[in-house]
Design a protein around this motif. Structure first.
Motif, PDB file in Angstrom:
ATOM      1  N   THR A  20       0.810  -1.218   0.000  1.00 49.28           N
ATOM      2  CA  THR A  20       0.000   0.000   0.000  1.00 49.28           C
ATOM      3  C   THR A  20       0.848   1.275   0.000  1.00 49.28           C
ATOM      4  OG1 THR A  20      -1.777  -1.157   1.155  1.00 49.28           O
ATOM      5  CG2 THR A  20      -1.802   1.249   1.255  1.00 49.28           C
ATOM      6  N   LEU A  52      -6.840  -1.737  -3.241  1.00 49.92           N
ATOM      7  CA  LEU A  52      -8.264  -1.905  -2.950  1.00 49.92           C
ATOM      8  C   LEU A  52      -9.088  -1.653  -4.204  1.00 49.92           C
ATOM      9  CD1 LEU A  52      -8.437   0.047   0.441  1.00 49.92           C
ATOM     10  CD2 LEU A  52      -8.104  -2.415   0.095  1.00 49.92           C
ATOM     11  N   VAL A  58      -9.827  -6.736  -1.549  1.00 49.83           N
ATOM     12  CA  VAL A  58      -8.425  -6.415  -1.314  1.00 49.83           C
ATOM     13  C   VAL A  58      -7.591  -7.190  -2.327  1.00 49.83           C
ATOM     14  CG1 VAL A  58      -6.520  -6.491   0.343  1.00 49.83           C
ATOM     15  CG2 VAL A  58      -8.854  -6.032   1.141  1.00 49.83           C
ATOM     16  N   HIS A  68      -6.360 -11.075  -2.294  1.00 48.68           N
ATOM     17  CA  HIS A  68      -7.242 -11.889  -1.453  1.00 48.68           C
ATOM     18  C   HIS A  68      -8.456 -12.316  -2.271  1.00 48.68           C
ATOM     19  CE1 HIS A  68      -5.331 -10.951   2.538  1.00 48.68           C
ATOM     20  NE2 HIS A  68      -4.815  -9.990   1.775  1.00 48.68           N
ATOM     21  N   HIS A  81     -16.264  -8.489  -0.476  1.00 42.60           N
ATOM     22  CA  HIS A  81     -17.116  -7.977   0.589  1.00 42.60           C
ATOM     23  C   HIS A  81     -18.240  -7.134  -0.007  1.00 42.60           C
ATOM     24  CE1 HIS A  81     -13.861  -9.074   3.384  1.00 42.60           C
ATOM     25  NE2 HIS A  81     -13.048  -8.553   2.467  1.00 42.60           N
ATOM     26  N   TRP A 132     -14.718   1.822   5.319  1.00 40.52           N
ATOM     27  CA  TRP A 132     -14.032   0.539   5.080  1.00 40.52           C
ATOM     28  C   TRP A 132     -12.666   0.766   4.450  1.00 40.52           C
ATOM     29  CZ3 TRP A 132     -12.296  -2.019   0.667  1.00 40.52           C
ATOM     30  CH2 TRP A 132     -11.936  -3.368   0.828  1.00 40.52           C
ATOM     31  N   VAL A 133     -12.617   1.669   3.483  1.00 39.74           N
ATOM     32  CA  VAL A 133     -11.350   1.964   2.811  1.00 39.74           C
ATOM     33  C   VAL A 133     -10.343   2.521   3.810  1.00 39.74           C
ATOM     34  CG1 VAL A 133     -10.224   3.501   1.152  1.00 39.74           C
ATOM     35  CG2 VAL A 133     -12.309   2.269   0.507  1.00 39.74           C
ATOM     36  N   GLU A 152     -10.253   2.150   6.989  1.00 39.17           N
ATOM     37  CA  GLU A 152      -9.873   1.084   7.923  1.00 39.17           C
ATOM     38  C   GLU A 152      -8.813   0.175   7.304  1.00 39.17           C
ATOM     39  OE1 GLU A 152     -11.938  -2.781  10.105  1.00 39.17           O
ATOM     40  OE2 GLU A 152     -13.211  -1.164   9.339  1.00 39.17           O
ATOM     41  N   GLN A 153      -8.998  -0.174   6.025  1.00 42.63           N
ATOM     42  CA  GLN A 153      -8.013  -1.026   5.353  1.00 42.63           C
ATOM     43  C   GLN A 153      -6.668  -0.320   5.216  1.00 42.63           C
ATOM     44  OE1 GLN A 153      -8.670  -4.255   4.537  1.00 42.63           O
ATOM     45  NE2 GLN A 153     -10.642  -3.828   5.531  1.00 42.63           N
TER      46      GLN A 153
END
Length: 566
Positions: free
Chosen positions: A465, A525, A543, A546, A550, A560-561, A563-564
């Motif tokens: 990232t 993402l 992600v 993975h 979701h 959510w973004v 948090e990731q």
């Protein structure tokens, strides 16, 4: 950024000249284009990655007290002649003349330039220590550029140089830069090992390479499973084993017609390679030596050169081998050998019994050989390459082998360049002394390639990232549906307002093409917006790397973004 405005021409097929995965994916993903052998254009996606790597480097080096400069790429021969490297560097140095006939080169490194700068401006001990760095394009005229950005001729490098009053202060600067390097590569999201290394042509005494672990790596390294000791196999120390003497074989000469290599003779005599002693005839300056290595081991020429006090050792020419052994290459052995300056053996040879050696005669070997009983060794030393399974030299652990890509190298240079170029300071008593130097390099463009070698799958790149060109890619799957376009635009603006770097794929392409390009480009993402999901207020989030997909309410996507990313 909108995909319709981004110059990222992705390709379906691999370039024909690509040898490694990073080269293939950087070209296919629209990151780079080849201009000439080992010389590449960096497109917008690549430049975003490079700037993030550079940003991390600048933050850590600035925090460590280093100061950024920018030095000329074209360098005059005079300063290289002062250091003694103009005649020694070799054909990798791109030389040229200006219109007045003066000799210049394209800088492959900047030791001479930085020393010239500091010697003109720094005179007192009060101005030291000083550490100057730059991020700049270098050029080395590699004879065989390969592997894309991994070994190009033109590349982007960070090089730093520290100047101190004595060895203790210089070692402190070295340790500070070593720590900064660890933080840099950790922040870049890389799995790496700092390993002890040879200083090579650049000179100096203390040296560490920072190796990114990858199966495609050019360098072989070993690391202890217990204490963390790590080294390039050319530099790795090996413990002296306990010599066990107990002769079990009877010396016998055997005919070995048309077989000469260890593998061939091993198969012919049905004996394992570790039962053999290889005798290598080497040239060290004007002297010829016989070097003995166990059959399953490999000679380390760097260790041997250091032992003999020469710059390099090479295998002797065929006629020299025949002159000193009486036999062609492939049949040299230590028994009765008297045409060499010395016989030197690796520690693993000491005490060997029931061994096989060359017979110093064509198509002939000795079996049942005992070291010290059947031949004498002038000197034993650590002469071989380390390998997985060897005992750690620092603890009771075991060495494990890896492949690595060198992305950084730190050197303790001492006074090699400051003495040659008279880069001196006045100490507290007014006495002139040479400054003590360190040198610290990072391959910026190589980090980009190494990150891909370590992080990819069959579909494309998986960027860490911290150095990804964007954080999120938004995929509106039906650009002909107003609801989809409006939702994508709303998310795009909301994420940007939250400080997220977003790539909106607003092309009128099929969903399959957008998914494939998103996987290839490798943004961490992905948010897919489809009309069917929107009917229920849902988008799909994934992600990179993975399998899980979701389903998120539209209103919670930004949370959510974030948090990731955190």
């Amino acid at each position: 950024m909108r995909m319709t405005r981004l110059h990222a021409p992705t390709l379906k097929d691999d370039p024909k000249d690509a040898e490694v995965i990073s080269h293939r994916l950087l070209v296919r993903g629209g990151y780079i284009r080849k201009l000439s052998a080992g010389i590449y254009d960096y497109l917008p996606l690549a430049l975003r990655v490079l700037r993030k790597i550079q940003g991390i480097i600048r933050e850590e080096l600035d925090d460590a007290g280093a100061q950024e400069v920018l030095l000329p790429a074209v360098q005059p021969s005079e300063i290289w002649e002062e250091s003694g490297r103009w005649a020694l560097y070799g054909p990798e140095l791109m030389r040229m003349k200006d219109r007045k006939g003066g000799d210049f080169c394209l800088g492959p490194t900047h030791e001479e330039v930085i020393v010239d700068l500091v010697r003109r401006d720094v005179r007192s001990w009060r101005a030291l220590p000083i550490n100057l760095y730059q991020i700049q394009t270098k050029f080395r005229d590699e004879i065989r550029p390969r592997a894309g950005l991994m070994r190009g001729r033109e590349f982007i490098m960070k090089d730093a140089y520290s100047f101190d009053i004595d060895d203790a202060a210089a070692n402190a600067s070295y340790d500070e830069m070593f720590s900064a390097y660890g933080r840099i590569f950790s922040r870049c999201g890389l799995d790496f090992r700092p390993v002890e290394a040879d200083t090579g042509a650049i000179g100096g005494s203390r040296s560490h390479e920072f190796q990114v672990l990858a199966d495609s790596g050019e360098d072989a390294i070993v690391s202890c499973t217990n204490c963390g000791y790590a080294a390039n196999i050319e530099q790795a120390e090996l413990s002296k084993p306990e010599a066990v003497v107990g002769f079990t074989g009877t010396l016998e000469r055997v005919e070995t017609p048309k077989v000469r290599t260890i593998d061939e003779v091993s198969q012919f005599l049905t004996k394992p390679a570790q039962a053999f002693i290889k005798t290598l005839i080497v040239q060290a300056d004007s002297d010829v030596h016989a070097v003995l290595i166990r059959g399953d081991h490999e000679l380390n020429p760097i260790k041997l050169a250091k032992l003999l006090g020469v710059s390099e050792v090479v295998l002797a020419e065929d006629d020299t081998v025949k002159r000193v052994t009486g036999a062609p290459v492939g049949f040299a052995g230590p028994i009765g050998l008297d045409g060499v300056s010395s016989i030197i053996a690796d520690y693993a040879v000491q005490g060997m019994s029931d061994a096989v050696v060359g017979g110093n005669a064509i198509d002939s070997h000795f079996t049942g050989v005992g070291e010290s009983r059947d031949f004498e060794v002038d000197r034993f030393a650590d002469l071989r390459m380390a390998m997985g399974g060897d005992d750690c030299p620092r603890c009771a652990g075991t060495l494990q082998d890896y492949r690595g890509i060198e992305v950084g190298h730190v050197f303790f240079l001492g006074t090699k360049y400051s003495e040659a170029m008279r880069c001196n300071y006045l100490d507290e008593s007014g006495r002139e002394r040479p400054m003590v130097m360190g040198c610290y390099g990072i391959g910026v463009s190589r980090i980009m390639a190494a990150a891909i070698e370590q992080n990819h799958d069959d579909s494309g790149i998986i960027w860490p990232t911290a150095i990804a060109p964007f954080h999120v890619t938004l995929l509106p799957l039906q650009m002909n549906k107003d609801a989809v376009v409006d939702a994508a635009q709303s998310l795009y603006q909301g994420l940007k307002d939250a400080g997220v770097e977003v790539l909106l794929d607003d092309r009128k392409e099929r969903a399959g093409s957008k998914f494939k390009d998103a996987e290839l480009i490798g943004i961490p993402l992905r948010i897919a917006i489809g009309s069917r999901g929107l009917d229920n207020g849902i988008v799909e989030a994934k992600v990179r790397g993975h399998d899980a997909v979701h389903e998120l309410p539209l209103a919670s996507v930004t949370d959510w973004v974030l948090e990731q990313l955190n």
